[in-house]
Design a protein around this motif. Structure first.
Motif, mmCIF file in Angstrom:
data_model
loop_
_atom_site.group_PDB
_atom_site.id
_atom_site.type_symbol
_atom_site.label_atom_id
_atom_site.label_comp_id
_atom_site.label_asym_id
_atom_site.label_seq_id
_atom_site.Cartn_x
_atom_site.Cartn_y
_atom_site.Cartn_z
ATOM 1 N N MET A 39 -8.486 -1.352 -7.263
ATOM 2 C CA MET A 39 -7.125 -1.300 -6.777
ATOM 3 C C MET A 39 -6.661 -2.716 -6.465
ATOM 4 O O MET A 39 -7.425 -3.526 -5.998
ATOM 5 C CB MET A 39 -7.038 -0.466 -5.503
ATOM 6 C CG MET A 39 -7.533 0.931 -5.633
ATOM 7 S SD MET A 39 -6.281 2.020 -5.010
ATOM 8 C CE MET A 39 -6.769 3.507 -5.797
ATOM 9 N N THR A 40 -5.433 -2.946 -6.695
ATOM 10 C CA THR A 40 -4.893 -4.263 -6.406
ATOM 11 C C THR A 40 -3.819 -4.154 -5.350
ATOM 12 O O THR A 40 -3.117 -3.157 -5.234
ATOM 13 C CB THR A 40 -4.284 -4.895 -7.670
ATOM 14 O OG1 THR A 40 -3.261 -4.043 -8.174
ATOM 15 C CG2 THR A 40 -5.353 -5.101 -8.731
ATOM 16 N N GLN A 41 -3.715 -5.234 -4.595
ATOM 17 C CA GLN A 41 -2.684 -5.273 -3.569
ATOM 18 C C GLN A 41 -1.349 -5.571 -4.218
ATOM 19 O O GLN A 41 -1.265 -6.268 -5.215
ATOM 20 C CB GLN A 41 -3.034 -6.321 -2.520
ATOM 21 C CG GLN A 41 -4.256 -5.914 -1.721
ATOM 22 C CD GLN A 41 -4.473 -6.807 -0.527
ATOM 23 O OE1 GLN A 41 -3.862 -7.842 -0.378
ATOM 24 N NE2 GLN A 41 -5.358 -6.388 0.347
ATOM 25 N N GLN A 42 -0.308 -5.012 -3.641
ATOM 26 C CA GLN A 42 1.048 -5.240 -4.103
ATOM 27 C C GLN A 42 1.809 -5.964 -3.018
ATOM 28 O O GLN A 42 1.503 -5.841 -1.838
ATOM 29 C CB GLN A 42 1.759 -3.899 -4.386
ATOM 30 C CG GLN A 42 1.249 -3.197 -5.584
ATOM 31 C CD GLN A 42 2.032 -1.911 -5.860
ATOM 32 O OE1 GLN A 42 1.495 -1.024 -6.434
ATOM 33 N NE2 GLN A 42 3.273 -1.806 -5.468
ATOM 34 N N SER A 43 2.835 -6.696 -3.420
ATOM 35 C CA SER A 43 3.620 -7.408 -2.420
ATOM 36 C C SER A 43 4.584 -6.482 -1.699
ATOM 37 O O SER A 43 5.016 -6.761 -0.600
ATOM 38 C CB SER A 43 4.389 -8.560 -3.080
ATOM 39 O OG SER A 43 5.269 -8.039 -4.057
ATOM 40 N N ASN A 44 4.913 -5.334 -2.305
ATOM 41 C CA ASN A 44 5.873 -4.442 -1.677
ATOM 42 C C ASN A 44 5.645 -3.010 -2.155
ATOM 43 O O ASN A 44 5.810 -2.710 -3.318
ATOM 44 C CB ASN A 44 7.299 -4.886 -2.001
ATOM 45 C CG ASN A 44 8.345 -4.068 -1.284
ATOM 46 O OD1 ASN A 44 8.084 -2.982 -0.770
ATOM 47 N ND2 ASN A 44 9.536 -4.593 -1.245
ATOM 48 N N ARG A 45 5.285 -2.148 -1.227
ATOM 49 C CA ARG A 45 5.097 -0.733 -1.532
ATOM 50 C C ARG A 45 6.192 0.102 -0.871
ATOM 51 O O ARG A 45 6.058 1.314 -0.757
ATOM 52 C CB ARG A 45 3.735 -0.263 -1.036
ATOM 53 C CG ARG A 45 2.563 -0.921 -1.730
ATOM 54 C CD ARG A 45 1.249 -0.312 -1.233
ATOM 55 N NE ARG A 45 0.110 -1.048 -1.726
ATOM 56 C CZ ARG A 45 -0.471 -0.821 -2.906
ATOM 57 N NH1 ARG A 45 0.010 0.086 -3.714
ATOM 58 N NH2 ARG A 45 -1.515 -1.521 -3.276
ATOM 59 N N LYS A 46 7.246 -0.516 -0.433
ATOM 60 C CA LYS A 46 8.287 0.186 0.324
ATOM 61 C C LYS A 46 8.884 1.336 -0.471
ATOM 62 O O LYS A 46 9.103 1.240 -1.663
ATOM 63 C CB LYS A 46 9.352 -0.784 0.785
ATOM 64 C CG LYS A 46 8.749 -1.760 1.776
ATOM 65 C CD LYS A 46 9.732 -2.453 2.622
ATOM 66 C CE LYS A 46 8.935 -3.235 3.660
ATOM 67 N NZ LYS A 46 9.737 -4.088 4.437
ATOM 68 N N GLY A 47 9.090 2.447 0.238
ATOM 69 C CA GLY A 47 9.663 3.630 -0.374
ATOM 70 C C GLY A 47 8.731 4.355 -1.319
ATOM 71 O O GLY A 47 9.169 5.196 -2.093
ATOM 72 N N SER A 48 7.422 4.064 -1.262
ATOM 73 C CA SER A 48 6.496 4.592 -2.263
ATOM 74 C C SER A 48 5.725 5.843 -1.840
ATOM 75 O O SER A 48 4.879 6.318 -2.589
ATOM 76 C CB SER A 48 5.501 3.507 -2.672
ATOM 77 O OG SER A 48 4.666 3.171 -1.572
ATOM 78 N N ALA A 49 6.000 6.388 -0.663
ATOM 79 C CA ALA A 49 5.303 7.611 -0.259
ATOM 80 C C ALA A 49 5.727 8.754 -1.173
ATOM 81 O O ALA A 49 6.909 8.942 -1.452
ATOM 82 C CB ALA A 49 5.626 7.948 1.192
ATOM 83 N N LEU A 50 4.736 9.485 -1.670
ATOM 84 C CA LEU A 50 4.994 10.622 -2.553
ATOM 85 C C LEU A 50 4.831 11.907 -1.760
ATOM 86 O O LEU A 50 3.787 12.137 -1.146
ATOM 87 C CB LEU A 50 4.022 10.613 -3.727
ATOM 88 C CG LEU A 50 4.065 9.377 -4.622
ATOM 89 C CD1 LEU A 50 2.954 9.434 -5.663
ATOM 90 C CD2 LEU A 50 5.422 9.260 -5.283
ATOM 91 N N VAL A 51 5.852 12.764 -1.788
ATOM 92 C CA VAL A 51 5.819 14.044 -1.093
ATOM 93 C C VAL A 51 5.748 15.146 -2.132
ATOM 94 O O VAL A 51 6.530 15.159 -3.082
ATOM 95 C CB VAL A 51 7.078 14.233 -0.218
ATOM 96 C CG1 VAL A 51 7.050 15.577 0.484
ATOM 97 C CG2 VAL A 51 7.213 13.104 0.790
ATOM 98 N N SER A 52 4.790 16.064 -1.955
ATOM 99 C CA SER A 52 4.623 17.180 -2.884
ATOM 100 C C SER A 52 4.482 18.470 -2.095
ATOM 101 O O SER A 52 3.657 18.556 -1.186
ATOM 102 C CB SER A 52 3.349 17.012 -3.716
ATOM 103 O OG SER A 52 3.343 15.776 -4.389
ATOM 104 N N VAL A 53 5.276 19.472 -2.439
ATOM 105 C CA VAL A 53 5.096 20.798 -1.866
ATOM 106 C C VAL A 53 3.944 21.443 -2.630
ATOM 107 O O VAL A 53 3.968 21.505 -3.861
ATOM 108 C CB VAL A 53 6.394 21.633 -1.983
ATOM 109 C CG1 VAL A 53 6.163 23.050 -1.484
ATOM 110 C CG2 VAL A 53 7.523 20.963 -1.213
#
Length: 170
Positions: free
Chosen positions: A1-15
């Motif tokens: 895995m690599t670090q990213q400079s910006n993960r903002k807004g990246s949460a994934l929601v699944s029902v």
């Protein structure tokens, strides 16, 4: 895995069922740092909810059977949640109940019925993946949660958490 400079807004929601949903979000931090931010009141206050909220109470007695409560006033809205810790396996797993006090029958002294929240943290290469499974006690509760637009507030809170984590690395 690599670090990213910006993960903002990246949460994934699944029902995932008629009573449950899941959230997945990566953070460029250790599992220990994420666990601390999820469980230490002074850190919770820095990321949970909207930045303009006024904290009324933030308690986290992080042990099986221990009580937690987040109580914030945002404008005319009171956002009060509480519950009990069921399982604590630092820094990998945290299971707790959750009661939204704003629902009918959901006052500060009510413990049942509650939602069960299981958070798992997996660290690889300096990146922690947080997976949250939320099991509601009825389909109506799940639909009520989703209808609140909770995803917008959740994304904002996790973005604030992302901003907080680099300071916890030491």
């Amino acid at each position: 895995m690599t670090q990213q400079s910006n993960r903002k807004g990246s949460a994934l929601v699944s029902v995932v069922s008629d009573t449950a949903y899941e959230v997945e979000r990566k953070f460029d931090a250790s599992a220990e740092a994420v666990f601390r931010a999820l469980t230490e009141p002074e850190l919770i206050k820095r990321w949970w909810g909207f930045p303009t909220g006024r904290w009324v109470e933030c308690v986290a007695d992080v042990r099986p059977g221990g009580h937690w409560r987040n109580a914030v006033v945002e404008g005319e809205h009171e956002v009060f949640f509480h519950g009990r810790y069921v399982e604590v396996d630092r820094p990998r797993r945290l299971v707790h109940t959750e009661v939204f006090e704003g629902l009918p029958g959901g006052g500060p002294d009510v413990d049942e019925p509650s939602t069960l929240v299981t958070t798992e943290l997996t660290e690889e290469g300096g990146v922690t993946t947080m997976r949250v499974h939320v099991e509601c006690h009825s389909p109506e509760v799940l639909q009520g949660i989703l209808a609140t637009g909770m995803e917008t507030g959740m994304q904002l809170s996790y973005d604030r958490l992302e901003d907080l984590l680099p300071g916890l690395a030491a």
